[in-house]
Design a protein around this motif. Structure first.
Motif, PDB file in Angstrom:
ATOM      1  N   UNK A 156       0.831  -1.196   0.000  1.00  0.00           N
ATOM      2  CA  UNK A 156       0.000   0.000   0.000  1.00  0.00           C
ATOM      3  C   UNK A 156       0.871   1.253   0.000  1.00  0.00           C
ATOM      4  N   UNK A 157       1.901   1.201   0.841  1.00  0.00           N
ATOM      5  CA  UNK A 157       2.798   2.362   0.943  1.00  0.00           C
ATOM      6  C   UNK A 157       3.553   2.561  -0.367  1.00  0.00           C
ATOM      7  N   UNK A 158       4.027   1.420  -0.938  1.00  0.00           N
ATOM      8  CA  UNK A 158       4.735   1.498  -2.228  1.00  0.00           C
ATOM      9  C   UNK A 158       3.859   2.136  -3.288  1.00  0.00           C
ATOM     10  N   UNK A 159       2.588   1.790  -3.259  1.00  0.00           N
ATOM     11  CA  UNK A 159       1.699   2.223  -4.317  1.00  0.00           C
ATOM     12  C   UNK A 159       1.200   3.646  -4.117  1.00  0.00           C
ATOM     13  N   UNK A 160       0.855   3.991  -2.862  1.00  0.00           N
ATOM     14  CA  UNK A 160       0.209   5.284  -2.622  1.00  0.00           C
ATOM     15  C   UNK A 160       1.113   6.297  -1.921  1.00  0.00           C
ATOM     16  N   UNK A 161       2.250   5.864  -1.421  1.00  0.00           N
ATOM     17  CA  UNK A 161       3.077   6.755  -0.604  1.00  0.00           C
ATOM     18  C   UNK A 161       2.573   6.733   0.831  1.00  0.00           C
ATOM     19  N   UNK A 162       3.445   7.129   1.753  1.00  0.00           N
ATOM     20  CA  UNK A 162       3.173   7.037   3.180  1.00  0.00           C
ATOM     21  C   UNK A 162       1.857   7.689   3.605  1.00  0.00           C
ATOM     22  N   UNK A 163       1.655   8.941   3.193  1.00  0.00           N
ATOM     23  CA  UNK A 163       0.511   9.713   3.719  1.00  0.00           C
ATOM     24  C   UNK A 163      -0.817   9.094   3.357  1.00  0.00           C
ATOM     25  N   UNK A 164      -0.969   8.826   2.069  1.00  0.00           N
ATOM     26  CA  UNK A 164      -2.233   8.258   1.585  1.00  0.00           C
ATOM     27  C   UNK A 164      -2.431   6.855   2.181  1.00  0.00           C
ATOM     28  N   UNK A 165      -1.355   6.096   2.248  1.00  0.00           N
ATOM     29  CA  UNK A 165      -1.433   4.739   2.803  1.00  0.00           C
ATOM     30  C   UNK A 165      -1.911   4.786   4.248  1.00  0.00           C
ATOM     31  N   UNK A 166      -1.383   5.729   5.019  1.00  0.00           N
ATOM     32  CA  UNK A 166      -1.805   5.861   6.418  1.00  0.00           C
ATOM     33  C   UNK A 166      -3.300   6.129   6.500  1.00  0.00           C
ATOM     34  N   UNK A 167      -3.749   7.007   5.625  1.00  0.00           N
ATOM     35  CA  UNK A 167      -5.178   7.336   5.581  1.00  0.00           C
ATOM     36  C   UNK A 167      -6.003   6.079   5.320  1.00  0.00           C
ATOM     37  N   UNK A 168      -5.575   5.332   4.291  1.00  0.00           N
ATOM     38  CA  UNK A 168      -6.315   4.113   3.918  1.00  0.00           C
ATOM     39  C   UNK A 168      -6.303   3.124   5.063  1.00  0.00           C
ATOM     40  N   UNK A 169      -5.158   3.010   5.714  1.00  0.00           N
ATOM     41  CA  UNK A 169      -5.058   2.059   6.820  1.00  0.00           C
ATOM     42  C   UNK A 169      -6.044   2.437   7.921  1.00  0.00           C
ATOM     43  N   UNK A 170      -6.193   3.730   8.200  1.00  0.00           N
ATOM     44  CA  UNK A 170      -7.151   4.164   9.211  1.00  0.00           C
ATOM     45  C   UNK A 170      -8.572   3.839   8.772  1.00  0.00           C
ATOM     46  N   UNK A 171      -8.862   4.121   7.491  1.00  0.00           N
ATOM     47  CA  UNK A 171     -10.230   3.904   6.994  1.00  0.00           C
ATOM     48  C   UNK A 171     -10.589   2.424   6.940  1.00  0.00           C
ATOM     49  N   UNK A 172      -9.659   1.630   6.447  1.00  0.00           N
ATOM     50  CA  UNK A 172      -9.956   0.217   6.217  1.00  0.00           C
ATOM     51  C   UNK A 172      -9.461  -0.689   7.321  1.00  0.00           C
ATOM     52  N   UNK A 173      -8.786  -0.108   8.320  1.00  0.00           N
ATOM     53  CA  UNK A 173      -8.191  -0.934   9.364  1.00  0.00           C
ATOM     54  C   UNK A 173      -9.279  -1.705  10.086  1.00  0.00           C
ATOM     55  N   UNK A 174      -8.947  -2.917  10.450  1.00  0.00           N
ATOM     56  CA  UNK A 174      -9.920  -3.734  11.161  1.00  0.00           C
ATOM     57  C   UNK A 174     -10.017  -3.267  12.610  1.00  0.00           C
ATOM     58  N   UNK A 175     -11.225  -3.278  13.163  1.00  0.00           N
ATOM     59  CA  UNK A 175     -11.466  -2.779  14.512  1.00  0.00           C
ATOM     60  C   UNK A 175     -10.528  -3.423  15.527  1.00  0.00           C
ATOM     61  N   UNK A 176     -10.461  -4.783  15.509  1.00  0.00           N
ATOM     62  CA  UNK A 176      -9.580  -5.396  16.497  1.00  0.00           C
ATOM     63  C   UNK A 176      -8.301  -5.930  15.882  1.00  0.00           C
ATOM     64  N   UNK A 177      -7.911  -5.336  14.786  1.00  0.00           N
ATOM     65  CA  UNK A 177      -6.632  -5.754  14.206  1.00  0.00           C
ATOM     66  C   UNK A 177      -5.542  -5.355  15.171  1.00  0.00           C
TER      67      UNK A 177
END
Ligand code: SF4
Ligand code: SF4
Ligand code: FES
Lengths: 288, 283
Positions: A253-274
């Motif tokens: 994800x980071x490779x594809x979108x860069x750190x900032x955008x990847x972080x955003x996606x991780x927050x949005x799509x992150x699993x609740x109890x991951x």
């Protein structure tokens, strides 16, 4: 009601043949792509170009393919075509199936079993596809033990969560879901392979008994291959190292979108109890 | 009373072996599903029949007609059945024997009940209305033949002269199909052919494998093919060839070995081509 009957009568052949056609195109063709893509989580292990080691190459290969599919132009149109086709094929299929009375008890021939199984696998297939699409595509996570939300950014790890019923281990409910997938996939592959065989009779491609036998061998081979792909998908997601997969997916994800955008996606799509290291790290980074 | 499964009866080898080992002078039981008339309840009665050499089911039924006494010594009426040619060419005597439909005139007791006290079960076909006992009304089967115009149109007001010649290869192909005796075995075995008493539905309910095969027989006849468009148009409607579910029981049940599933596929092809022609050329 009468109008419906009239409509069905007037366009009887058209509807019957569309029913046959939709089973192959788009549904059957989609099934082939779907199962080869999903099984890449296992066979991807031999993909030496994947950016990972050992079995984890499968995760990277699968994530790569999912990302590719999700960047396809007109994806929603393809999806809608599929949903409409599956709905049409299902509704007519049930109507047609209810017109017969299976009699395998008296006439226990193999072909008669095929006929009966075609109807049962159809019913099972409808229920399974509904559950599958509702939970993983429409996000009805209340139907998923453990409540996993599938995300195309974390394709293998979230799928593993959904199949296992938890982010950490395989729960009894998870065994149920996995079994459902196993039965569902098996039913649909049989239904497709057998449907492909009978479609050739319906359209009049295979007329003689020998031609029907030959085409039967082709359909059996295709069915066996797809069965293997279907089963290895289920097994693949069950044996995937979930946390390692999550790490690979975040890196991609980071490779594809860069750190900032990847972080955003991780927050949005992150699993609740991951609760993987990578994820917590990512979360804190975002909070920072 | 539920019927039992008799899968072994479908094997010719089993019947042949029975013929070899059949005991002379034995008595066998005929268990018969009886019914006094349309809409009346069914009941089972058993009869003891002393077997004579080469005896078939019709001969056994004749014995019962002469001695209408059940195995438990109750007097009853003779069992009603239909029969005509007694050589398996008219189809009238078709009934369900040990679970499978077949002709009773060609059904030898030796093949089905080789030992003392063996039982043979007789039932009327389940897909047609029962007239009485083992006698059913096969009108719907013949109605299906009129639906697909299973004939050669030669009626006219003047002499039409000699018809076109048919080549021997096509004659060979069609000969097998022409052996159909409208017996109904293929329909009895077909899961898509369901009981329908309501005559008004016969125009939309499944025609059955025999009618599809007869349509092919006459479509391929040099003069009969004049009606091919009519036949195919009919077979495109509800109850036509599309209602077949490819269970392929029909071809195994046909006593004449007619290649019914090939006929179904051949008609499927003719219908496909006609539908395309109609779509692209208009009517
Ligand atoms: S192949 Fe068609 S006609 Fe023959 S038994 Fe099966 S459903 Fe009936
Ligand atoms: S096709 Fe065969 S089984 Fe069917 S009616 Fe004709 S002879 Fe009987
Ligand atoms: S009496 Fe004609 S077939 Fe049996």
């Amino acid at each position: 009601m009468r109008d419906n009957a009239g409509l069905l009568h007037r366009h009887h052949l058209l509807l019957r043949r569309l029913h046959s056609l939709t089973g192959i195109l788009p549904i059957g063709v989609f099934l082939i792509f779907h199962l080869t893509t999903n099984s890449s989580v296992l066979w991807g292990a031999i993909n030496t170009r994947a950016d990972a080691e050992g079995l984890a190459r499968g995760v990277a290969t699968f994530q790569h393919e999912v990302a590719w599919i999700n960047n396809m132009p007109g994806l929603l149109l393809i999806e809608i075509t599929l949903w409409v086709s599956i709905g049409f094929h299902s509704v007519l299929g049930v109507v047609y199936a209810l017109s017969g009375k299976p009699n395998v008890r008296l006439y226990a021939y193999r072909d008669n079993w095929r006929y009966t199984m075609q109807r049962w696998t159809g019913y099972i297939g409808i229920l399974f596809i509904f559950y599958h699409v509702a939970t993983l595509r429409w996000g009805w996570s209340f139907l998923v033990p453990g409540g996993a939300q599938w995300s195309h950014h974390f394709a293998a790890s979230t799928l593993a969560d959904a199949l296992r019923g938890s982010t950490t281990s395989i729960t009894p409910a998870g065994v149920g879901v996995s079994l459902l997938y196993f039965v569902g996939v098996t039913s649909l592959v049989f239904h497709f392979a057998n449907g492909l065989w009978t479609a050739a009779i319906t359209w009049g491609l295979t007329v003689s008994e020998q031609a029907q036998k030959r085409w039967g061998a082709v359909c059996t081979a295709l069915g066996a291959g797809l069965m293997l792909a279907g089963w290895s998908s289920v097994i693949g997601f069950l044996i995937t190292d979930r946390d390692q997969a999550r790490g690979i997916e975040e890196r991609m994800l980071i490779e594809h979108y860069g750190e900032d955008r990847a972080d955003q996606i991780i927050t949005e799509h992150g699993h609740a109890d991951a609760d993987t290291d990578h994820n917590e790290q990512a979360m804190t980074e975002t909070q920072d | 009373m539920p019927t039992t499964a008799y899968a072994h009866d479908s094997t010719a080898a089993w019947r042949r072996a029975n013929r070899e080992r059949a005991l002379p002078g034995r008595t066998v039981i005929l268990k018969i599903k009886r019914c006094d008339g349309p809409g009346k309840p069914a009941r089972w009665e058993s009869f003891k029949v002393p077997v004579e050499p080469g005896m078939n089911v019709i001969a056994a039924l004749k014995h019962i007609a002469a001695n209408p006494v059940t195995a438990d010594a109750t007097h009853t009426t003779p069992v009603v059945y239909d029969a005509n040619c007694l050589e398996e060419v008219c189809g009238a005597c078709t009934m369900v024997i040990n679970g499978h439909a077949r002709q009773s005139c060609s059904c030898l007791l030796d093949e089905y009940a080789p030992r003392e006290g063996d039982t043979i079960t007789l039932e009327p076909m389940s897909k047609f209305p029962v007239v009485r006992d083992l006698w059913v009304d096969r009108s719907r089967l013949f109605h299906a033949l009129t639906r697909v115009k299973a004939w050669v149109p030669i009626d006219g007001t003047y002499d039409l002269g000699a018809g076109p010649k048919e080549d021997p290869a096509s004659q060979q192909d069609r000969y097998g199909m022409s052996e159909c005796m409208s017996c109904g075995c293929c329909l009895e075995a077909c899961p898509q052919y369901t009981h329908e008493d309501d005559e008004s539905k016969w125009d939309t309910s499944f025609v059955g494998a025999h009618a599809i095969s007869q349509a092919r027989l006459f479509n391929e006849h040099p003069t009969g093919k004049e009606l091919k468009p009519d036949r195919l148009d009919e077979l495109m409607t509800p109850g036509g060839v599309t209602d077949c579910g490819n269970a392929q029981n029909c071809v195994k049940a046909c006593p004449k070995g007619i290649p019914l599933t090939e006929s179904i596929a051949a008609i499927g092809r003719q219908v496909t081509l006609r539908a395309f022609a109609r779509f692209f050329q208009g009517k």
